[in-house]
Scaffold this motif. Structure first.
Motif, PDB file in Angstrom:
ATOM      1  N   ALA A   1       0.825  -1.201   0.000  1.00 13.49           N
ATOM      2  CA  ALA A   1       0.000   0.000   0.000  1.00 13.49           C
ATOM      3  C   ALA A   1       0.863   1.256   0.000  1.00 13.49           C
ATOM      4  CB  ALA A   1      -0.913   0.012   1.215  1.00 13.49           C
ATOM      5  N   PRO A   2       0.541   2.251  -0.856  1.00 11.93           N
ATOM      6  CA  PRO A   2       1.281   3.503  -0.784  1.00 11.93           C
ATOM      7  C   PRO A   2       0.944   4.214   0.514  1.00 11.93           C
ATOM      8  CG  PRO A   2      -0.513   3.679  -2.372  1.00 11.93           C
ATOM      9  CD  PRO A   2      -0.480   2.261  -1.881  1.00 11.93           C
ATOM     10  N   THR A   3       1.954   4.645   1.223  1.00  9.54           N
ATOM     11  CA  THR A   3       1.733   5.280   2.504  1.00  9.54           C
ATOM     12  C   THR A   3       2.780   6.353   2.713  1.00  9.54           C
ATOM     13  OG1 THR A   3       3.140   3.651   3.553  1.00  9.54           O
ATOM     14  CG2 THR A   3       0.790   3.198   3.583  1.00  9.54           C
ATOM     15  N   SER A   4       2.605   7.129   3.756  1.00  5.35           N
ATOM     16  CA  SER A   4       3.633   8.087   4.134  1.00  5.35           C
ATOM     17  C   SER A   4       3.996   7.851   5.581  1.00  5.35           C
ATOM     18  CB  SER A   4       3.137   9.516   3.935  1.00  5.35           C
ATOM     19  OG  SER A   4       2.012   9.741   4.752  1.00  5.35           O
ATOM     20  N   SER A   5       5.247   8.126   5.926  1.00  6.08           N
ATOM     21  CA  SER A   5       5.701   7.955   7.293  1.00  6.08           C
ATOM     22  C   SER A   5       5.274   9.156   8.106  1.00  6.08           C
ATOM     23  CB  SER A   5       7.222   7.819   7.340  1.00  6.08           C
ATOM     24  OG  SER A   5       7.604   6.682   6.622  1.00  6.08           O
TER      25      SER A   5
ATOM     26  N   ALA B   1      15.538   2.210   0.090  1.00  7.31           N
ATOM     27  CA  ALA B   1      15.142   3.572  -0.254  1.00  7.31           C
ATOM     28  C   ALA B   1      13.708   3.556  -0.773  1.00  7.31           C
ATOM     29  CB  ALA B   1      16.075   4.139  -1.328  1.00  7.31           C
ATOM     30  N   TRP B   2      13.062   4.707  -0.676  1.00  7.47           N
ATOM     31  CA  TRP B   2      11.709   4.873  -1.204  1.00  7.47           C
ATOM     32  C   TRP B   2      11.765   5.129  -2.701  1.00  7.47           C
ATOM     33  CZ3 TRP B   2       7.610   3.833   1.754  1.00  7.47           C
ATOM     34  CH2 TRP B   2       7.744   3.900   3.135  1.00  7.47           C
ATOM     35  N   VAL B   3      10.750   4.661  -3.406  1.00  6.62           N
ATOM     36  CA  VAL B   3      10.547   5.034  -4.803  1.00  6.62           C
ATOM     37  C   VAL B   3       9.155   5.657  -4.901  1.00  6.62           C
ATOM     38  CG1 VAL B   3      12.119   3.343  -5.806  1.00  6.62           C
ATOM     39  CG2 VAL B   3       9.751   2.709  -5.427  1.00  6.62           C
ATOM     40  N   GLU B   4       9.036   6.664  -5.760  1.00 11.02           N
ATOM     41  CA  GLU B   4       7.765   7.366  -5.883  1.00 11.02           C
ATOM     42  C   GLU B   4       7.341   7.435  -7.332  1.00 11.02           C
ATOM     43  OE1 GLU B   4       7.101  10.891  -3.523  1.00 11.02           O
ATOM     44  OE2 GLU B   4       8.979  10.510  -2.448  1.00 11.02           O
ATOM     45  N   GLY B   5       6.043   7.436  -7.523  1.00 10.71           N
ATOM     46  CA  GLY B   5       5.482   7.547  -8.858  1.00 10.71           C
ATOM     47  C   GLY B   5       4.017   7.905  -8.768  1.00 10.71           C
TER      48      GLY B   5
ATOM     49  N   TRP C   1       8.489   1.221  -0.556  1.00 14.90           N
ATOM     50  CA  TRP C   1       9.803   0.932   0.004  1.00 14.90           C
ATOM     51  C   TRP C   1      10.522  -0.124  -0.821  1.00 14.90           C
ATOM     52  CZ3 TRP C   1      13.179   3.115   2.958  1.00 14.90           C
ATOM     53  CH2 TRP C   1      14.236   2.366   3.490  1.00 14.90           C
ATOM     54  N   GLY C   2      11.759   0.183  -1.211  1.00 12.77           N
ATOM     55  CA  GLY C   2      12.596  -0.783  -1.920  1.00 12.77           C
ATOM     56  C   GLY C   2      12.912  -0.322  -3.325  1.00 12.77           C
ATOM     57  N   ARG C   3      14.100   0.234  -3.517  1.00 18.86           N
ATOM     58  CA  ARG C   3      14.499   0.746  -4.827  1.00 18.86           C
ATOM     59  C   ARG C   3      14.419  -0.335  -5.902  1.00 18.86           C
ATOM     60  NH1 ARG C   3      19.605   3.420  -3.989  1.00 18.86           N
ATOM     61  NH2 ARG C   3      18.371   5.293  -3.702  1.00 18.86           N
ATOM     62  N   PHE C   4      14.694  -1.590  -5.541  1.00 17.28           N
ATOM     63  CA  PHE C   4      14.678  -2.692  -6.502  1.00 17.28           C
ATOM     64  C   PHE C   4      13.476  -3.608  -6.277  1.00 17.28           C
ATOM     65  CE2 PHE C   4      19.173  -1.694  -5.404  1.00 17.28           C
ATOM     66  CZ  PHE C   4      19.442  -0.934  -6.535  1.00 17.28           C
TER      67      PHE C   4
ATOM     68  N   ASP D   1       2.363  -5.371  -8.943  1.00 14.03           N
ATOM     69  CA  ASP D   1       3.240  -4.581  -9.804  1.00 14.03           C
ATOM     70  C   ASP D   1       2.544  -3.278 -10.181  1.00 14.03           C
ATOM     71  OD1 ASP D   1       4.921  -3.573 -11.790  1.00 14.03           O
ATOM     72  OD2 ASP D   1       5.111  -5.481 -12.834  1.00 14.03           O
ATOM     73  N   VAL D   2       3.189  -2.139  -9.848  1.00 11.06           N
ATOM     74  CA  VAL D   2       2.628  -0.839 -10.216  1.00 11.06           C
ATOM     75  C   VAL D   2       3.366  -0.217 -11.400  1.00 11.06           C
ATOM     76  CG1 VAL D   2       1.738  -0.387  -7.895  1.00 11.06           C
ATOM     77  CG2 VAL D   2       4.012   0.461  -8.527  1.00 11.06           C
ATOM     78  N   GLY D   3       4.243  -0.978 -12.023  1.00 11.19           N
ATOM     79  CA  GLY D   3       4.992  -0.494 -13.181  1.00 11.19           C
ATOM     80  C   GLY D   3       6.404  -0.076 -12.831  1.00 11.19           C
ATOM     81  N   TYR D   4       6.578   0.701 -11.782  1.00 16.08           N
ATOM     82  CA  TYR D   4       7.900   1.158 -11.369  1.00 16.08           C
ATOM     83  C   TYR D   4       8.351   0.507 -10.065  1.00 16.08           C
ATOM     84  CZ  TYR D   4       4.970   4.258  -8.520  1.00 16.08           C
ATOM     85  OH  TYR D   4       4.022   4.748  -7.649  1.00 16.08           O
ATOM     86  N   TRP D   5       7.539  -0.398  -9.524  1.00 16.53           N
ATOM     87  CA  TRP D   5       7.860  -1.072  -8.264  1.00 16.53           C
ATOM     88  C   TRP D   5       7.039  -2.345  -8.179  1.00 16.53           C
ATOM     89  CZ3 TRP D   5       4.973  -2.396  -3.888  1.00 16.53           C
ATOM     90  CH2 TRP D   5       5.703  -2.708  -2.737  1.00 16.53           C
ATOM     91  N   THR D   6       7.645  -3.381  -7.581  1.00 16.62           N
ATOM     92  CA  THR D   6       6.913  -4.641  -7.371  1.00 16.62           C
ATOM     93  C   THR D   6       7.084  -5.118  -5.934  1.00 16.62           C
ATOM     94  OG1 THR D   6       8.804  -6.008  -8.035  1.00 16.62           O
ATOM     95  CG2 THR D   6       7.203  -5.430  -9.766  1.00 16.62           C
ATOM     96  N   TYR D   7       6.083  -5.824  -5.467  1.00 17.35           N
ATOM     97  CA  TYR D   7       6.150  -6.528  -4.186  1.00 17.35           C
ATOM     98  C   TYR D   7       5.785  -7.972  -4.467  1.00 17.35           C
ATOM     99  CZ  TYR D   7       5.586  -7.936   0.633  1.00 17.35           C
ATOM    100  OH  TYR D   7       5.740  -8.581   1.833  1.00 17.35           O
ATOM    101  N   THR D   8       6.669  -8.885  -4.078  1.00 14.78           N
ATOM    102  CA  THR D   8       6.428 -10.311  -4.297  1.00 14.78           C
ATOM    103  C   THR D   8       6.190 -10.994  -2.961  1.00 14.78           C
ATOM    104  OG1 THR D   8       7.887 -10.276  -6.228  1.00 14.78           O
ATOM    105  CG2 THR D   8       7.351 -12.445  -5.287  1.00 14.78           C
ATOM    106  N   THR D   9       5.032 -11.623  -2.842  1.00 18.65           N
ATOM    107  CA  THR D   9       4.754 -12.470  -1.687  1.00 18.65           C
ATOM    108  C   THR D   9       5.199 -13.874  -2.053  1.00 18.65           C
ATOM    109  OG1 THR D   9       2.840 -11.128  -1.075  1.00 18.65           O
ATOM    110  CG2 THR D   9       2.979 -13.340  -0.119  1.00 18.65           C
TER     111      THR D   9
END
Length: 196
Positions: A6-10, A48-52, A58-61, A131-139
């Motif tokens: 989920a996109p969130t802010s700290s 690092a954070w990535v934004e789009g 969270w997670g540059r890669f 996958d949001v295009g510029y970032w992925t999370y794999t469970t």
């Protein structure tokens, strides 16, 4: 750290929410309890954070988390440290991938670092990718093949708990994991065939 999907802010704690502690030689100083302290030390370039246009993640890669299922005990959940993104919620051990790291390897590494999950005691069942295009999370869903006791092995957890499958949704889940859980549960229990 598992920032899930989920996109969130700290949010920072206000100064007046911090405990005041007396120390010898000082009138008062501000010291955070251990559950509010971020880990110190060298960081990986992937931390690092990535934004789009779909939010901040969270997670540059990319990131990955380990969904550990023990048929006798349930799902291994991590109560997230208060300093972390969405702190205080329940999610999966996991975090940012290293550059060039495969998601399965990263999820196993993170779960070992955060919860002392021995990779040799689990068997990979399936993966699910957000996958949001510029970032992925794999469970990475795994089944326990040899019992083990998880242990908090870094400052990213308040506690670790085996939760019966039918009670997972009753926890205050990280929003990303909460959104993904119904589909993951169907696949885990065999009521949903196919792969992502």
């Amino acid at each position: 750290m598992d920032s899930s999907v989920a996109p969130t802010s700290s949010a920072a704690l206000p100064d007046d929410a911090l405990p005041q502690t007396s120390r010898p030689g000082a009138a008062h100083s501000t010291e955070l309890p251990v559950e509010l302290r971020r880990p110190l030390g060298p960081r990986d370039p992937g931390d690092a954070w990535v934004e789009g246009d779909r939010g901040r993640f969270w997670g540059r890669f990319g990131s990955a988390g380990l969904l550990v299922h023990d048929p006798r005990k349930g799902i291994l959940l991590q109560h997230r440290a208060l300093w972390s993104d969405q702190g205080g919620t329940w999610g999966l051990p996991g975090g940012a991938l290293h550059q060039g790291e495969e998601a399965v390897h990263g999820a196993l590494r993170e779960a070992k670092e955060e919860a002392a999950v021995p990779p040799e005691n689990v068997r990979v069942l399936f993966t699910s990718v957000f996958d949001v295009g510029y970032w992925t999370y794999t469970t990475v869903a795994v089944e326990v093949v040899e019992a083990f006791d998880p242990e908090i092995s870094d400052p990213e957890s308040l506690e670790l708990q085996w939760v019966p499958v039918e009670h997972v949704a009753g926890k205050e889940l990280h929003p990303g994991f909460g959104a993904a859980w119904p589909g993951l549960r169907r696949r885990l229990t065999g009521s949903d065939a196919g792969t992502d």
